[in-house]
Design an enzyme around this catalytic site. Structure first.
Site, PDB file in Angstrom:
ATOM      1  N   SER A 165       0.841  -1.193   0.000  1.00  0.00           N
ATOM      2  CA  SER A 165       0.000   0.000   0.000  1.00  0.00           C
ATOM      3  C   SER A 165       0.881   1.250   0.000  1.00  0.00           C
ATOM      4  CB  SER A 165      -0.958  -0.032   1.191  1.00  0.00           C
ATOM      5  OG  SER A 165      -1.944   0.965   1.069  1.00  0.00           O
ATOM      6  N   HIS A 207      -3.818  -0.696  -4.747  1.00  0.00           N
ATOM      7  CA  HIS A 207      -5.273  -0.958  -4.650  1.00  0.00           C
ATOM      8  C   HIS A 207      -5.911  -0.690  -6.019  1.00  0.00           C
ATOM      9  CE1 HIS A 207      -4.852  -0.992  -0.245  1.00  0.00           C
ATOM     10  NE2 HIS A 207      -4.187   0.142  -0.367  1.00  0.00           N
ATOM     11  N   GLU A 234      -4.761  -5.442  -5.246  1.00  0.00           N
ATOM     12  CA  GLU A 234      -4.630  -5.905  -3.869  1.00  0.00           C
ATOM     13  C   GLU A 234      -4.245  -7.387  -3.834  1.00  0.00           C
ATOM     14  OE1 GLU A 234      -8.226  -4.985  -1.810  1.00  0.00           O
ATOM     15  OE2 GLU A 234      -7.835  -2.820  -1.796  1.00  0.00           O
TER      16      GLU A 234
END
Length: 321
Positions: A165, A207, A234
């Site tokens: 992330s 993402h 993801e």
């Protein structure tokens, strides 16, 4: 993110960041480019990696670091709840058999100047950066000895560096810090800043499919057509083997956008207006695929420009000095 409020901490560092987005900003260190003893890898994860079931990505990360006997360090400086994140990863890596897994004492800019921290980074076999806020992580690291140590650990020692992330977004030198998931590419839809610069010829977004971020990434590339765009889903990782190959692991895909031959009217439209973007090339690389520059015979279905894209992704950037 307004960095002016933090300049008083170390004014010789933070105030130079925005000035360097359009310049080289990273220096070669004479005599320090010897080949590391092991293959240097980046494990760039799109977020939400499996920590409960098969843990494929984290298991592979441990393998890349050298196995259960390796020294792996965790950076939680991007997180707003570092203790919670530390406890989560500590359990996962313990269950993966790693005996020497510790949290780096990197909490603020002052801690990034501590010599013991620098040594801990340089002696690590693997370093993993958690999610959170990539701007917060760079506020801590920018132009500090810890930042330099991360570059030396990767370039000189072959340390495997992973990030999920925010820890993935910060891998690139040109880093997305803000930007909604717009429906269509719009001028100035994103805000960017300088990241770690371990990937120097691409900007990373995470993402990716789950948050519909293709238009956001294209909005960024419209203003920086000299870069590749890399969108990572993801529970998916882009593994970069320096100078050699990339591999996709996990359950999703990696989308690479190449605007090298793009024609756009970005200079003619106002901020937030939709843009015309012609000739953009897009590659969808699914999990389980490996793309190597060392293959004697490249697959017949490869477009010629894919090889150029791969060379840019695996090219080593200069060491931060």
């Amino acid at each position: 993110m307004n960095f002016k409020s933090n300049m008083s901490l170390h004014p010789n560092g933070l105030q130079r960041r925005h000035m360097m987005l359009g310049t080289a900003g990273i220096l070669l260190v004479p005599g320090l480019m010897a080949q590391p003893l092991r293959q240097a890898r980046l494990v760039v994860i799109g977020g939400a990696e499996d920590r409960i079931q098969d843990r494929l990505i984290l298991r592979k990360f441990v393998d890349y670091c050298g196995g259960a006997s390796s020294r792996i360090r965790l950076i939680t400086a991007a997180s707003g709840v570092p203790d919670v994140v530390w406890n989560s990863y500590r359990q996962v890596f313990h269950e993966l058999g790693v005996g020497d897994f510790q949290q780096l004492a990197l909490t603020d800019r002052d801690s990034a100047y501590v010599p013991e921290l620098q040594q801990d980074i340089l002696q690590a076999d693997g370093i993993f950066m958690t999610g959170g806020d990539q701007s917060k992580l760079m506020q801590v690291l920018w132009e500090t000895p810890a930042y330099t140590s991360l570059h030396q650990a990767f370039h000189l020692h072959g340390c495997c560096i992973g990030g999920t992330s925010a820890g993935a977004a910060v891998m690139s030198r040109h880093m997305i810090t803000q930007g909604e998931a717009v429906l269509r590419p719009r001028k100035e839809a994103t805000v960017t800043d300088i990241g770690l610069g371990l990937i120097t010829q691409a900007v990373v977004d995470q993402h990716f499919s789950e948050r519909r971020r293709l238009p956001r990434l294209m909005s960024t590339l419209a203003l920086r057509p000299d870069l590749l765009g890399v969108g990572i889903d993801e529970d998916t990782a882009l593994v970069i083997e320096r100078n050699k190959a990339i591999e996709i692991i996990g359950r999703g895909a990696v989308t690479v956008v190449d605007p090298t031959r793009m024609r756009s009217n970005v200079d003619e439209v106002a901020a937030e207006e939709q843009m015309e973007m012609l000739g953009v090339e897009l590659y969808v690389l699914p999990s389980g695929r490996r793309y190597s520059l060392e293959a004697k015979n490249l697959p017949s279905h490869w477009p010629i420009n894919l090889t150029k894209v791969l060379k840019r992704l695996v090219a080593p950037g200069p060491i931060r000095s």
